[in-house]
Scaffold this motif. Structure first.
Motif, PDB file in Angstrom:
ATOM      1  N   VAL A 170       0.850  -1.189   0.000  1.00 35.76           N
ATOM      2  CA  VAL A 170       0.000   0.000   0.000  1.00 35.76           C
ATOM      3  C   VAL A 170       0.880   1.232   0.000  1.00 35.76           C
ATOM      4  N   PRO A 171       0.733   2.136  -0.939  1.00 37.99           N
ATOM      5  CA  PRO A 171       1.585   3.320  -0.978  1.00 37.99           C
ATOM      6  C   PRO A 171       1.327   4.216   0.218  1.00 37.99           C
ATOM      7  N   VAL A 172       2.404   4.820   0.722  1.00 37.68           N
ATOM      8  CA  VAL A 172       2.271   5.750   1.832  1.00 37.68           C
ATOM      9  C   VAL A 172       1.915   7.122   1.276  1.00 37.68           C
ATOM     10  N   VAL A 173       0.802   7.666   1.769  1.00 39.76           N
ATOM     11  CA  VAL A 173       0.335   8.962   1.288  1.00 39.76           C
ATOM     12  C   VAL A 173       0.917  10.051   2.173  1.00 39.76           C
ATOM     13  N   VAL A 174       1.600  10.987   1.585  1.00 39.83           N
ATOM     14  CA  VAL A 174       2.169  12.111   2.325  1.00 39.83           C
ATOM     15  C   VAL A 174       1.320  13.344   2.050  1.00 39.83           C
ATOM     16  N   ALA A 175       0.693  13.843   3.104  1.00 40.09           N
ATOM     17  CA  ALA A 175      -0.181  15.003   2.940  1.00 40.09           C
ATOM     18  C   ALA A 175       0.651  16.240   2.621  1.00 40.09           C
ATOM     19  N   PRO A 176       0.166  17.097   1.733  1.00 36.64           N
ATOM     20  CA  PRO A 176       0.900  18.315   1.408  1.00 36.64           C
ATOM     21  C   PRO A 176       0.972  19.257   2.606  1.00 36.64           C
ATOM     22  N   LYS A 177       2.099  19.905   2.757  1.00 31.91           N
ATOM     23  CA  LYS A 177       2.290  20.838   3.862  1.00 31.91           C
ATOM     24  C   LYS A 177       1.836  22.224   3.446  1.00 31.91           C
ATOM     25  N   LEU A 178       0.877  22.779   4.191  1.00 29.33           N
ATOM     26  CA  LEU A 178       0.370  24.112   3.867  1.00 29.33           C
ATOM     27  C   LEU A 178       1.200  25.158   4.591  1.00 29.33           C
ATOM     28  N   SER A 179       1.400  26.278   3.926  1.00 30.16           N
ATOM     29  CA  SER A 179       2.042  27.408   4.582  1.00 30.16           C
ATOM     30  C   SER A 179       1.053  28.004   5.580  1.00 30.16           C
ATOM     31  N   PRO A 180       1.515  28.778   6.557  1.00 32.50           N
ATOM     32  CA  PRO A 180       0.580  29.389   7.515  1.00 32.50           C
ATOM     33  C   PRO A 180      -0.513  30.202   6.831  1.00 32.50           C
ATOM     34  N   ALA A 181      -0.171  30.938   5.782  1.00 32.10           N
ATOM     35  CA  ALA A 181      -1.175  31.751   5.081  1.00 32.10           C
ATOM     36  C   ALA A 181      -2.201  30.855   4.371  1.00 32.10           C
ATOM     37  N   GLU A 182      -1.708  29.783   3.734  1.00 34.30           N
ATOM     38  CA  GLU A 182      -2.620  28.869   3.035  1.00 34.30           C
ATOM     39  C   GLU A 182      -3.545  28.160   4.021  1.00 34.30           C
ATOM     40  N   ARG A 183      -2.980  27.758   5.148  1.00 35.38           N
ATOM     41  CA  ARG A 183      -3.791  27.066   6.154  1.00 35.38           C
ATOM     42  C   ARG A 183      -4.848  27.990   6.740  1.00 35.38           C
ATOM     43  N   GLU A 184      -4.452  29.246   6.995  1.00 35.34           N
ATOM     44  CA  GLU A 184      -5.416  30.209   7.541  1.00 35.34           C
ATOM     45  C   GLU A 184      -6.561  30.438   6.566  1.00 35.34           C
ATOM     46  N   ARG A 185      -6.251  30.532   5.296  1.00 34.92           N
ATOM     47  CA  ARG A 185      -7.298  30.730   4.289  1.00 34.92           C
ATOM     48  C   ARG A 185      -8.223  29.515   4.238  1.00 34.92           C
TER      49      ARG A 185
END
Length: 273
Positions: A170-185
């Motif tokens: 099963v492939p390991v899924v790596v979630a994309p890392k959001l920048s603080p500004a992207e996460r806040e939005r």
């Protein structure tokens, strides 16, 4: 002639005693009549008797799920149709039971407490002061307790190195890392979706959740899928909005790609339909 001193003195005292006795009797009758206010006395008694028990500190890891143990009692003192209101959760944290009523706030039926759990996505961390209240159907707070939720980052998973991994791995899924500004939005879009959901506008909420998911927020994808999922729509008691299993599956897949730990379980549930 009328003796004013007598009326204002010795004759008034029995009259005052009689008026006071009648007043006390009327209050007692009022408190004992369920149609005129006896429930006030009962509510006061319940508020003094009912208690909520929860651990003072709840520790959890991001990208995980754990039980949230809340005990309310005694059972015979609980007001009819009362429920648990939980406030102060991180906006992206979800509960396994109940429904969101505002960002970080949930309403949970008493019958659902034994199976209640916290669902923590990737990226959430830090302490949060969580207030847990027993609320009557009229909105009165009957009991209250607090717990400090402390979320630590998910530890790195050790993996064995293999030169030729099997094709069935099963492939390991790596979630994309959001920048603080992207996460806040993304969190802002998710919060607007919850506000629309609280007002009963599921279609508008769905659009905000989808935009939050497209911005990279795992919980936005879970919430978007929930607006198509027949089981989640049933919890919201939505009338006139048809579920769409394929659309729900699409957004749950997106949520799993973004690291939502609960997405896999919901996909298995959809698969059994």
């Amino acid at each position: 002639m009328l003796d004013v001193r007598v009326v204002g003195g010795s004759r008034m005292r029995p009259l005052l005693r009689l008026m006071m006795a009648l007043t006390v009797g009327a209050v007692a009758l009022l408190a004992g009549d369920p149609e005129t206010g006896g429930w006030l006395r009962l509510a006061g008694a319940q508020q003094g008797l009912v208690s909520i028990k929860v651990a003072p500190v709840t520790r959890a890891e991001a990208a995980s799920r754990l039980p949230l143990q809340i005990q309310v009692g005694p059972q015979d003192a609980l007001a009819k149709n009362s429920f648990i209101r939980i406030r102060g959760l991180p906006a992206t944290v979800a509960l396994s039971e109940g429904h969101a009523i505002a960002p970080g706030a949930w309403a949970v039926p008493l019958a659902a407490l034994p199976g209640l759990g916290l669902i923590l996505p990737v990226g959430v961390e830090g302490p949060s002061e969580v207030a847990i209240s027993l609320v009557s159907v009229e909105g009165a707070v009957l009991a209250e307790a607090k717990t400090t939720l402390i979320v630590t980052p998910a530890p790195a998973r050790a993996r064995a190195v293999s030169p030729e991994p099997p094709s069935s791995a099963v492939p390991v899924v790596v979630a994309p890392k959001l920048s603080p500004a992207e996460r806040e939005r993304a969190l802002g879009l998710h919060a607007k979706g919850l506000e629309q959901l609280e007002r009963g506008n599921v279609f508008a909420a769905r659009k905000f959740f989808e935009r939050a998911a497209e911005a990279g927020l795992a919980q936005g994808a879970v919430a978007a899928a929930g607006t198509y999922d027949p089981d989640e729509l049933a919890k919201l008691r939505v009338v006139g909005l048809q579920p769409d299993i394929e659309a729900a599956r699409k957004w749950y897949e997106k949520a799993r790609e973004l690291g939502a730990v609960e997405a896999g379980e919901r996909l298995r549930r959809l698969g059994s339909r």
